[in-house]
Design an enzyme around this catalytic site. Structure first.
Site, PDB file in Angstrom:
ATOM      1  N   GLY A 125       8.609  -3.173 113.055  1.00 41.31           N
ATOM      2  CA  GLY A 125       9.465  -2.566 114.151  1.00 41.31           C
ATOM      3  C   GLY A 125       9.998  -4.507 114.332  1.00 41.31           C
ATOM      4  O   GLY A 125      10.898  -5.077 114.241  1.00 41.31           O
TER       5      GLY A 125
ATOM      6  N   ARG B 168      -6.952  -5.440 111.385  1.00 43.22           N
ATOM      7  CA  ARG B 168      -6.418  -6.562 112.753  1.00 43.22           C
ATOM      8  C   ARG B 168      -7.451  -6.996 113.120  1.00 43.22           C
ATOM      9  O   ARG B 168      -7.144  -8.099 114.294  1.00 43.22           O
ATOM     10  CB  ARG B 168      -5.138  -4.667 113.210  1.00 43.22           C
ATOM     11  CG  ARG B 168      -3.873  -4.671 112.441  1.00 43.22           C
ATOM     12  CD  ARG B 168      -2.955  -3.645 113.224  1.00 43.22           C
ATOM     13  NE  ARG B 168      -1.692  -2.904 113.084  1.00 43.22           N
ATOM     14  CZ  ARG B 168      -0.920  -2.460 112.411  1.00 43.22           C
ATOM     15  NH1 ARG B 168      -1.860  -1.698 113.545  1.00 43.22           N
ATOM     16  NH2 ARG B 168       0.323  -2.303 112.395  1.00 43.22           N
TER      17      ARG B 168
ATOM     18  N   GLY C 299       4.706  -3.034 107.332  1.00 40.65           N
ATOM     19  CA  GLY C 299       5.822  -1.873 106.882  1.00 40.65           C
ATOM     20  C   GLY C 299       4.873  -1.521 105.647  1.00 40.65           C
ATOM     21  O   GLY C 299       4.342  -1.504 104.911  1.00 40.65           O
TER      22      GLY C 299
ATOM     23  N   LYS D  34      16.508   4.400 104.663  1.00 44.52           N
ATOM     24  CA  LYS D  34      18.402   4.816 105.339  1.00 44.52           C
ATOM     25  C   LYS D  34      19.114   3.252 105.579  1.00 44.52           C
ATOM     26  O   LYS D  34      18.249   2.079 105.771  1.00 44.52           O
ATOM     27  CB  LYS D  34      18.075   5.091 106.794  1.00 44.52           C
ATOM     28  CG  LYS D  34      17.452   6.577 106.332  1.00 44.52           C
ATOM     29  CD  LYS D  34      17.288   7.158 108.245  1.00 44.52           C
ATOM     30  CE  LYS D  34      17.005   8.635 108.218  1.00 44.52           C
ATOM     31  NZ  LYS D  34      16.880   8.650 109.582  1.00 44.52           N
TER      32      LYS D  34
END
Length: 393
Positions: free
Chosen positions: A373, A40, A350, A198
């Site tokens: 996110g 990063r 992710g 999920k």
């Protein structure tokens, strides 16, 4: 949402103090505090170098972890300052606070071509409460290069734009141009691959993509809620019982819109959720003593076939429990098929990003998003505060 934003190329940095929001939320060794991956930090270098070379004085800032407004020695950005100075081959000035005496004095004295890094933004409670005025006072211009936090309305990600002209850095520019184009004007066929545990995490994404995609491929734990909705037995597999009706609605909506919604036709199962559990193949119906852990060989074939000839592929979420080698095949094969598809390929951060990197296919992917996110909310079609606040072209 307008994805056409002004960037660092749209203003003259000469003699300006630029507040640059970076994403230096890097993994560290808990014992030694040593940075274990500087990816990063390296990703921020093009924007930093561009600003410094064009005569700006740069005040870089970032959060690290979740200190919740408390000072924590283990979450200081001092190691980041050290690594930045090594990578840039220059002295990086480090402020011991954020908008305290040390930071203000160092920001005021900062000369063109110099780089100052503020201490961890989240050591100050005002960061997450969006109290941005003091932070903005230190600079003339704001540049956002932290897409991973663009879905948060914090002081350093959105609040400062109320006080300073706000531009996109090179990283944010790439994120919004590649992903924005994929969603607003994709090369077709447009294939979306959704995995992960999920259904509830991906409800908005599925809904939004049903309006845009030609094919939606479902894998991972969330697939079993859909299989239940189809009337199959799923054994001890992951199930969100309260989402079965929703899964039915999505299948009906896909049929009505002519969108192909592909679900597993076989699974690799296990008797328990464990790394050393013995893999067992099962067809459409899973016996009651087993749980689905990965997509099966027929499904792998079906899914790999579905991405061939695609124009655009967006992938978010693994196909199985890829952390366990015995149940990683579906995710690896998917990574391979996506990388070799010849399509514009976007991996939404992710787990899918780490899966693609582990599979050795990352170099062939058009774009791997830096924000898990943020990229999910982007795919949902939600407005991201950290992008909405930037100046429109």
């Amino acid at each position: 949402m307008n994805y056409n934003k002004k960037t660092v190329r749209d203003f003259d940095p000469h003699g300006k103090k630029v507040l640059l929001r970076c994403d230096f939320n890097v993994p560290q060794n808990k014992e030694t505090g040593e940075i274990t991956s500087d990816k990063r930090i390296v990703a921020a270098l093009p924007t930093i170098k561009y600003l410094l070379e064009n005569g700006a004085a740069v005040i870089a800032c970032s959060h690290l972890g979740k200190p919740k407004g408390e000072w924590k020695e283990s979450l200081t950005l001092a190691p980041v300052a050290k690594r930045l100075s090594e990578l840039l081959g220059m002295d990086v000035i480090f402020a011991k606070d954020i908008i305290g005496e040390d930071a203000k004095a160092k920001a005021a004295a900062l000369q063109p071509g110099q780089l100052l890094l503020l201490e961890n933004l989240r050591f100050d409670k005002r960061e997450e409460k969006n109290g941005a005025e003091e932070l903005a006072k230190m600079a003339d211009v704001y540049v956002s290069d932290a897409f991973g936090t663009a879905h948060r309305a914090h002081a350093s990600t959105a609040g400062v734009a109320a006080f300073l002209p706000a531009y996109a850095g090179f990283l944010v520019e790439k994120e919004i141009s590649v992903m924005g184009k994929a969603l607003s004007d994709p090369a077709r066929p447009f294939v979306a691959i959704l995995g992960g545990a999920k259904v509830s995490d991906k409800i908005g994404v599925i809904n939004n993509l049903l309006e845009k995609a030609d094919t939606i491929i479902v894998g991972g734990g969330m697939a079993y809620t859909f299989k239940m909705a189809q009337g199959h037995t799923i054994g001890k597999s992951l199930l969100e019982a309260d989402r079965v009706e929703y899964a039915k609605e999505m299948m009906d909506k896909a049929a009505a819109k002519g969108v192909k919604l592909l679900l597993p036709v076989d699974s690799i199962c296990a008797a328990e959720f464990a790394k050393d559990a013995a893999p067992v193949e099962a067809g459409e119906d899973i016996p009651e003593d087993l749980m689905g852990m990965d997509i099966g060989p027929k499904t792998v074939e079906l899914y790999c076939e579905a991405v061939k000839g695609a124009g655009t592929i967006v992938w978010n979420g693994p196909m199985g429990v890829f952390e366990f080698p015995a149940f990683a095949n579906g995710t690896w094969k998917m990574a391979e098929a996506v990388a070799n598809s010849g399509a514009v390929t976007i991996i939404g951060g992710g787990d899918s990003a780490s899966a693609v990197e582990k599979s050795g296919q990352a170099a062939k992917i058009t774009h791997i998003s830096t924000g898990g996110g943020a990229s999910l909310e982007f795919l949902e079609g939600l407005e991201l505060p950290g992008v909405a606040c930037l100046l429109d072209k």
